[in-house]
Design a protein around this motif. Structure first.
Motif, short mmCIF file in Angstrom:
data_model
loop_
_atom_site.label_atom_id
_atom_site.label_comp_id
_atom_site.label_asym_id
_atom_site.label_seq_id
_atom_site.Cartn_x
_atom_site.Cartn_y
_atom_site.Cartn_z
N TYR A 55 -5.20 -2.27 -4.51
CA TYR A 55 -5.81 -1.89 -3.24
C TYR A 55 -6.99 -2.82 -2.90
O TYR A 55 -7.11 -3.29 -1.77
CB TYR A 55 -6.29 -0.44 -3.32
N TYR B 179 -7.29 4.87 1.13
CA TYR B 179 -8.50 5.09 0.34
C TYR B 179 -8.63 6.55 -0.06
O TYR B 179 -9.06 6.89 -1.16
CB TYR B 179 -9.72 4.65 1.14
N LEU C 184 0.83 -1.21 0.00
CA LEU C 184 0.00 0.00 0.00
C LEU C 184 0.86 1.25 0.00
O LEU C 184 0.65 2.18 -0.80
CB LEU C 184 -0.93 -0.01 1.22
N LEU D 289 -5.81 0.94 5.48
CA LEU D 289 -6.66 0.86 4.29
C LEU D 289 -7.53 2.11 4.15
O LEU D 289 -7.71 2.64 3.04
CB LEU D 289 -7.53 -0.39 4.35
#
Length: 331
Positions: free
Chosen positions: A262, A292, A226, A288
């Motif tokens: 993702y 986003y 990420l 996460l």
């Protein structure tokens, strides 16, 4: 070692004792002798360091580069080696992989025959416990690409990232070490982008596919992708604003790729949620959510991949989508 070598091979070593001798012996067996192997022990707790010392004492071309003694990840370790590289061309060799005996000679021939080639790729052979095969890509030895073409193809790894590069280019763009793991992949794309030409060479690099490697591990390190992908986005935006090598379509293409990765991270957590501690799951979910908010644009309306303004609506979509995949056996 007064004469500068043709190749500098960078090796980051972390607990690779069962494989390390094979890797080093494959370099010693090269059909050309004008190379240096720069090894950095990245905080190993097994016999890796003693093996490196033994080879360094035996052959002056094997050089042990001092490190902090703490595990910092392969990018930082390779950058330590890169700072001392003297070769015309630089390549990495992972401590659990190996080269065919004529690999460096074949790459050298390509660099000498094609003066515009700034990167020459190895022929990548994937070595599984039970079999081996060529890396799957729709191209073959001898194919060449502009830097921009190779960059685009590397975004979704239609071109792999195992290659040799002219030292000046590598020094200008060292490994992206913004993350402990995974961000070094970004360097491939930056090297390709700034190359005049990228070629596929015939020298074979044997890439060991280990079930216990970071790539296959189920743990917190997996979510390092990420941050690594976000770092790549920032590097591309810098190239877009600074020198025009990247255009808006490239940024959109990578953002789409990053979005798919993702969603994969959510799926990974769904599949393996029982293997994480509660604190770990909270940390991953927080990450996460943070990531986003870094996405730009709309990624279409396909169920499971739609990006909503409301994060909770996106999470509901993912839960429904993943349950359907699970029930249909698509794991």
């Amino acid at each position: 070692m007064n004469e500068a070598p043709t190749f500098s091979l960078l090796m980051a070593v972390y607990n690779a004792a069962p494989y390390l001798m094979q890797a080093i012996e494959s370099v010693l067996a090269q059909s050309i002798s004008c190379w240096e192997l720069l090894c950095v022990d990245d905080g190993s707790t097994d016999d890796s360091l003693s093996i490196l010392r033994e080879y360094a004492a035996r052959d002056e071309r094997v050089r042990l580069i001092p490190s902090s003694g703490k595990n910092q990840g392969p990018a930082k370790a390779r950058n330590l080696a890169l700072q001392q590289a003297r070769g015309q061309y630089v390549a990495m060799l992972d401590a659990d992989d190996w080269l065919s005996s004529d690999a460096l000679q074949r790459l050298c021939d390509d660099f000498e025959a094609y003066s515009l080639a700034d990167c020459v790729m190895f022929t990548l052979v994937e070595e599984y416990p039970s079999h081996h095969c060529l890396y799957g890509m729709p191209y073959q030895v001898g194919d060449s690409f502009t830097g921009k073409e190779a960059f685009r193809l590397s975004l979704d790894w239609r071109l792999h990232g195992v290659y040799a590069v002219r030292r000046e280019l590598h020094l200008r763009y060292p490994y992206d070490d913004s993350c402990r793991l995974h961000s070094d992949d970004n360097t491939t794309r930056i090297h390709f982008l700034h190359s005049r030409e990228v070629r596929i060479g015939a020298g074979e690099y044997h890439y060991r596919k280990r079930p216990d490697s970071i790539s296959f591990a189920i743990g917190m390190d997996h979510f390092g992708y990420l941050d690594a992908n976000l770092s790549m986005k920032r590097l591309l935006h810098e190239a877009y604003s600074r020198d025009g090598l990247v255009d808006a379509s490239d940024l959109a293409f990578y953002e789409q790729h990053r979005w798919l990765r993702y969603v994969d991270m959510h799926w990974f957590l769904f599949l393996h949620r029982q293997k994480f501690l509660d604190d770990e799951k909270r940390a991953v979910r927080s990450k996460l959510f943070e990531i986003y908010r870094t996405f730009d644009g709309d990624f279409g309306c396909k169920f499971g991949y739609t990006r909503y303004k409301e994060y909770n609506l996106f999470l509901l979509q993912e839960w429904l989508y993943f349950r359907m995949r699970w029930l249909l056996g698509r794991r």
